[in-house]
Design a protein around this motif. Structure first.
Motif, PDB file in Angstrom:
ATOM      1  N   THR A 163       0.830  -1.209   0.000  1.00 18.58           N
ATOM      2  CA  THR A 163       0.000   0.000   0.000  1.00 18.58           C
ATOM      3  C   THR A 163       0.866   1.262   0.000  1.00 18.58           C
ATOM      4  O   THR A 163       2.079   1.202   0.166  1.00 18.58           O
ATOM      5  CB  THR A 163      -0.913   0.031   1.240  1.00 18.58           C
ATOM      6  N   THR A 164       0.188   2.409  -0.139  1.00 14.87           N
ATOM      7  CA  THR A 164       0.889   3.696  -0.101  1.00 14.87           C
ATOM      8  C   THR A 164       1.126   4.176   1.327  1.00 14.87           C
ATOM      9  O   THR A 164       1.867   5.130   1.544  1.00 14.87           O
ATOM     10  CB  THR A 164       0.081   4.778  -0.838  1.00 14.87           C
ATOM     11  N   GLY A 165       0.463   3.541   2.291  1.00 15.21           N
ATOM     12  CA  GLY A 165       0.551   3.979   3.678  1.00 15.21           C
ATOM     13  C   GLY A 165      -0.499   5.001   4.061  1.00 15.21           C
ATOM     14  O   GLY A 165      -0.598   5.397   5.221  1.00 15.21           O
ATOM     15  N   ALA A 166      -1.330   5.423   3.101  1.00 10.64           N
ATOM     16  CA  ALA A 166      -2.421   6.369   3.376  1.00 10.64           C
ATOM     17  C   ALA A 166      -3.687   5.583   3.664  1.00 10.64           C
ATOM     18  O   ALA A 166      -4.056   4.677   2.912  1.00 10.64           O
ATOM     19  CB  ALA A 166      -2.637   7.294   2.188  1.00 10.64           C
ATOM     20  N   ASN A 167      -4.383   5.929   4.767  1.00 12.61           N
ATOM     21  CA  ASN A 167      -5.565   5.188   5.193  1.00 12.61           C
ATOM     22  C   ASN A 167      -6.738   6.116   5.490  1.00 12.61           C
ATOM     23  O   ASN A 167      -6.553   7.259   5.912  1.00 12.61           O
ATOM     24  CB  ASN A 167      -5.265   4.401   6.481  1.00 12.61           C
TER      25      ASN A 167
END
Length: 344
Positions: free
Chosen positions: A162-166
């Motif tokens: 993932t991009t690490g953005a949630n």
């Protein structure tokens, strides 16, 4: 006068929920509580099974709960590049009944062309997705806040690149949970969306609502969750009292008024001409949504006062039911998508 009506609505709601589980609110019967492991093992992915090219079934062992949790993950079409994550929670049934995003909405088709991983737990009935103070004889060990904010995200990030953005969103019961999860770990989420969720827990009306969900339907003991009613545990988990901790997180809330609308008619997709379903949705779903609406407006005032970036959509009609939540997801998603792709 409004407050008296809402109080009466809560009393009527308790009776209705105890005798009826309609399509609009659809509660699950609690399952036998799992037995926690005697030796604590590390949280880990037990299995990751591809159901379809875009849907995976993830089995994750939770060290805090001593059991394996099943989750559905929707993948973007192009998995060669990292994508952000939307944690999308079900309501009171926790995904253990037929009242789920998967069964009641078009969410799979809706996200088919969206660049996002959508992660949804398939359990957690009547738990409020929180860390309970004590194990419950009926509902077992619940440490959902620890699981969702500490154990699960790094495993998802690693497994799906993932991009690490949630972001996180939830309906009904989970409409309170999403706020407390973000308050517990605000740096984890860029935005929070609550669809028809009453987010007050130390208020008498909010507590009556929670007792209806956890006690009347779930047969759990609410004092095992946050301790004695009106005690510090309930205040600690009241987003209304801790709004300042959501600064920096985008907040979206939606609610109807409880009055019948376009999806509260015999020909609506999920009613399908069934008079019993229609009556349940209009009467019971209408009473719940009226309470939720009152609560939402109060929470908005607290969030505004605290300087939280809050957007509230109040529909002039609409009951506590899935067609409205599908609409809310569709209409809120563009804003959540912008939050997830915004540059830091």
């Amino acid at each position: 006068m409004m407050r008296v009506s809402v109080v009466r609505g809560v009393a009527a709601l308790s009776v209705a929920v105890a005798t009826c589980a309609g399509a609009g609110t659809a509660f699950a019967e609690p399952s036998t509580p799992p037995v926690p492991a005697t030796a604590q093992l590390p949280s880990r992915i037990v299995s990751n099974t591809k159901v379809t090219p875009r849907e995976s079934l993830l089995e994750v062992y939770s060290a805090s709960m001593g059991r394996t949790v099943s989750l559905t993950v929707l993948r973007p079409q192009d998995v060669s590049k990292p994508a952000p994550v939307l944690y999308l929670l079900n309501g009171a049934g926790g995904g253990e009944d037929s009242a789920t995003w998967k069964a009641k909405t078009d969410y799979k088709d809706f996200f088919a062309d969206k660049r996002v991983n959508v992660v949804t737990p398939n359990s957690g009935a009547f738990s409020y997705y929180t860390d309970w103070q004590k194990d419950d004889p009926v509902l077992g060990r619940n440490k959902w806040q620890t699981f969702l904010t500490e154990e699960l995200p790094p495993l998802v990030d690693e497994a799906f690149s993932t991009t690490g953005a949630n972001a996180i969103a939830g309906i009904s019961m989970a409409g309170t949970s999403v706020f407390n999860l973000a308050i517990a770990k605000p740096e984890l989420y860029r935005s929070v969306a609550a669809f028809s969720g009453c987010a007050r827990t130390s208020d008498p009306l909010g507590q009556a609502y929670i007792r209806t969900v956890v006690g009347d339907r779930g047969r759990g003991d609410v004092t095992n969750m946050w301790g004695p009613l009106n005690g510090p545990g309930w205040k600690d988990n009241d987003p209304y009292l801790h709004a300042d901790k959501l600064k920096g997180v985008k907040v979206y809330m939606t609610t109807g008024t409880g009055l019948p609308g376009r999806y509260d008619v015999p020909g609506a997709r999920l009613i399908n001409g069934d008079p019993a379903v229609l009556i349940d949705q209009v009467l019971m779903g209408g009473a719940i949504e009226a309470i939720v609406n009152s609560c939402t407006q109060q929470v908005k005032q607290a969030f505004d006062k605290a300087g939280v970036d809050t957007t509230v959509t109040t529909r002039p009609v609409g009951t506590h039911s899935w067609e409205y939540w599908q609409q809310d997801l569709h209409e809120t998603w563009p804003s959540i998508a912008r939050d997830l792709t915004a540059k830091d």
